[in-house]
Design an enzyme around this catalytic site. Structure first.
Site, PDB file in Angstrom:
ATOM      1  N   TRP A 192       1.214  -0.787  -0.643  1.00 55.53           N
ATOM      2  CA  TRP A 192       1.743  -1.643  -1.709  1.00 55.53           C
ATOM      3  C   TRP A 192       1.148  -1.286  -3.064  1.00 55.53           C
ATOM      4  O   TRP A 192      -0.072  -1.122  -3.214  1.00 55.53           O
ATOM      5  CB  TRP A 192       1.425  -3.107  -1.383  1.00 55.53           C
ATOM      6  CG  TRP A 192       1.995  -4.092  -2.349  1.00 55.53           C
ATOM      7  CD1 TRP A 192       3.303  -4.459  -2.456  1.00 55.53           C
ATOM      8  CD2 TRP A 192       1.285  -4.845  -3.336  1.00 55.53           C
ATOM      9  NE1 TRP A 192       3.447  -5.393  -3.460  1.00 55.53           N
ATOM     10  CE2 TRP A 192       2.228  -5.653  -4.013  1.00 55.53           C
ATOM     11  CE3 TRP A 192      -0.057  -4.916  -3.725  1.00 55.53           C
ATOM     12  CZ2 TRP A 192       1.876  -6.514  -5.035  1.00 55.53           C
ATOM     13  CZ3 TRP A 192      -0.415  -5.774  -4.744  1.00 55.53           C
ATOM     14  CH2 TRP A 192       0.544  -6.566  -5.387  1.00 55.53           C
ATOM     15  N   SER A 234      -0.970   0.759   5.456  1.00 57.14           N
ATOM     16  CA  SER A 234      -0.800  -0.593   4.952  1.00 57.14           C
ATOM     17  C   SER A 234       0.686  -0.977   4.940  1.00 57.14           C
ATOM     18  O   SER A 234       1.325  -0.975   5.998  1.00 57.14           O
ATOM     19  CB  SER A 234      -1.436  -0.702   3.560  1.00 57.14           C
ATOM     20  OG  SER A 234      -1.635  -2.033   3.175  1.00 57.14           O
ATOM     21  N   LEU A 235       1.282  -1.284   3.797  1.00 59.47           N
ATOM     22  CA  LEU A 235       2.717  -1.555   3.744  1.00 59.47           C
ATOM     23  C   LEU A 235       3.503  -0.373   4.307  1.00 59.47           C
ATOM     24  O   LEU A 235       4.524  -0.551   4.986  1.00 59.47           O
ATOM     25  CB  LEU A 235       3.159  -1.828   2.298  1.00 59.47           C
ATOM     26  CG  LEU A 235       4.666  -1.921   2.041  1.00 59.47           C
ATOM     27  CD1 LEU A 235       5.292  -3.048   2.837  1.00 59.47           C
ATOM     28  CD2 LEU A 235       4.945  -2.090   0.549  1.00 59.47           C
ATOM     29  N   LEU A 281      -6.968  -3.965  -5.567  1.00 59.28           N
ATOM     30  CA  LEU A 281      -7.811  -2.786  -5.391  1.00 59.28           C
ATOM     31  C   LEU A 281      -9.214  -3.190  -4.969  1.00 59.28           C
ATOM     32  O   LEU A 281      -9.835  -2.549  -4.109  1.00 59.28           O
ATOM     33  CB  LEU A 281      -7.866  -1.972  -6.684  1.00 59.28           C
ATOM     34  CG  LEU A 281      -6.566  -1.310  -7.139  1.00 59.28           C
ATOM     35  CD1 LEU A 281      -6.785  -0.555  -8.450  1.00 59.28           C
ATOM     36  CD2 LEU A 281      -6.033  -0.365  -6.076  1.00 59.28           C
ATOM     37  N   GLN A 340      -9.594  -3.963  -1.272  1.00 55.66           N
ATOM     38  CA  GLN A 340      -9.525  -2.819  -0.367  1.00 55.66           C
ATOM     39  C   GLN A 340     -10.892  -2.201  -0.094  1.00 55.66           C
ATOM     40  O   GLN A 340     -11.074  -1.515   0.913  1.00 55.66           O
ATOM     41  CB  GLN A 340      -8.577  -1.755  -0.932  1.00 55.66           C
ATOM     42  CG  GLN A 340      -7.147  -2.232  -1.028  1.00 55.66           C
ATOM     43  CD  GLN A 340      -6.202  -1.136  -1.467  1.00 55.66           C
ATOM     44  OE1 GLN A 340      -6.154  -0.071  -0.869  1.00 55.66           O
ATOM     45  NE2 GLN A 340      -5.454  -1.376  -2.527  1.00 55.66           N
ATOM     46  N   ASP A 360     -12.401  -3.686   7.299  1.00 53.23           N
ATOM     47  CA  ASP A 360     -11.171  -3.903   6.536  1.00 53.23           C
ATOM     48  C   ASP A 360     -10.966  -5.398   6.315  1.00 53.23           C
ATOM     49  O   ASP A 360     -10.917  -6.181   7.273  1.00 53.23           O
ATOM     50  CB  ASP A 360      -9.983  -3.314   7.299  1.00 53.23           C
ATOM     51  CG  ASP A 360      -8.737  -3.173   6.452  1.00 53.23           C
ATOM     52  OD1 ASP A 360      -8.563  -3.966   5.508  1.00 53.23           O
ATOM     53  OD2 ASP A 360      -7.931  -2.266   6.731  1.00 53.23           O
ATOM     54  N   HIS A 370     -10.240  -0.601   3.909  1.00 51.30           N
ATOM     55  CA  HIS A 370      -8.786  -0.420   3.901  1.00 51.30           C
ATOM     56  C   HIS A 370      -8.366   0.967   3.400  1.00 51.30           C
ATOM     57  O   HIS A 370      -7.190   1.301   3.469  1.00 51.30           O
ATOM     58  CB  HIS A 370      -8.147  -1.504   3.025  1.00 51.30           C
ATOM     59  CG  HIS A 370      -6.692  -1.729   3.300  1.00 51.30           C
ATOM     60  ND1 HIS A 370      -6.214  -2.161   4.521  1.00 51.30           N
ATOM     61  CD2 HIS A 370      -5.593  -1.571   2.506  1.00 51.30           C
ATOM     62  CE1 HIS A 370      -4.900  -2.261   4.466  1.00 51.30           C
ATOM     63  NE2 HIS A 370      -4.498  -1.913   3.257  1.00 51.30           N
TER      64      HIS A 370
END
Length: 253
Positions: free
Chosen positions: A21, A82-83, A144, A147, A207, A235
């Site tokens: 994302w 992720s996304l 950010l 993450q 994460d 992440h």
């Protein structure tokens, strides 16, 4: 022309990579070049992200179709982060003839936590959605920070993320909102359970967005899932654990 920006590195077995994302290909370009020692890496910018054109409708079906039309090989290994992992599961389920294997990096077929699934609390995504209309830049900066939260080298990793993100303009608000809607409402557990292709899941044990318990839940859904837990990773393991991750991916291919 598909309008989807892509970058290709290396030769050999094709590995298509889909970012997360609000990001773009530049976020993991150096990692892609590292992987290119083992395979051909094809990085795609999501519609409305990086250098790709926008779509009228930012939903799973439309995005998956646009990405598939832009991939210059017929059959490939597919990695989503992720996304991007959510999109990759959907693409593998709808187009099994094109996806040879599926690799999920810090991803989850159901992003949101529920009584029967470990995920992110819905109010976190709701907070991002509410902030987007007011201050999109601040929202992206907060994302950010999440993450790399809790990592020993979080300041250096955050600086690296910020520099990479600034390479391109931020996505339009509708693309950002569309991505959050996908994460909040998609439940692809049945799709993942039905997959016959090899599946590799790679999760960081620190994460803050994808609980490590999700990895074991993935294995319960589909016995084909090969799970790798990266110690002291968050992440963005392609930044913090690039060599370990590269070895895992190369072995999976």
């Amino acid at each position: 022309m598909s309008g989807i920006h892509h970058e290709i590195y290396g030769r050999g077995k094709p590995l298509v990579m889909i970012h997360g994302w609000a990001m773009h290909t530049g976020i993991w370009r150096e990692f892609a070049k590292q992987l290119a020692e083992h395979c051909q890496v094809i990085c795609l910018d999501l519609p409305g992200h990086g250098r790709s054109v926008s779509l009228e409708s930012f939903d799973l079906e439309a995005i998956g179709t646009a990405l598939l039309d832009a991939i210059p090989v017929n059959r490939f290994n597919l990695l989503g982060w992720s996304l991007g992992a959510t999109l990759a599961v959907d693409m593998a389920a709808r187009f099994p003839e094109r996806v040879k294997s599926l690799l999920l990096l810090a991803g989850n077929p159901k992003f949101i936590n529920s009584a029967d699934w470990p995920g992110l609390k819905a109010d976190v995504l709701d907070g991002f959605a509410a902030q987007l209309s007011g201050d999109a830049r601040l929202t992206l900066q907060r994302f950010l920070g999440l993450q790399v939260q809790g990592l020993a080298d979080n300041k250096l990793l955050l600086q690296t993320l910020r520099l990479a993100v600034r390479e391109c303009d931020a996505p339009a608000i509708d693309a950002l909102q569309g991505g959050l809607d996908i994460l909040k409402h998609s439940d692809l557990r049945k799709a993942l359970a039905s997959l016959d292709c090899p599946i590799t899941a790679m999760l960081g044990d620190k994460d803050t967005l994808i609980p490590v318990q999700a990895g074991f839940a993935l294995q319960a859904l589909n016995p084909r899932v090969e799970l790798h837990i990266l110690k002291n990773a968050g992440h963005v393991p392609f930044l913090s654990h690039s060599q370990q991750l590269c070895n895992i991916i190369a072995a999976a291919l």
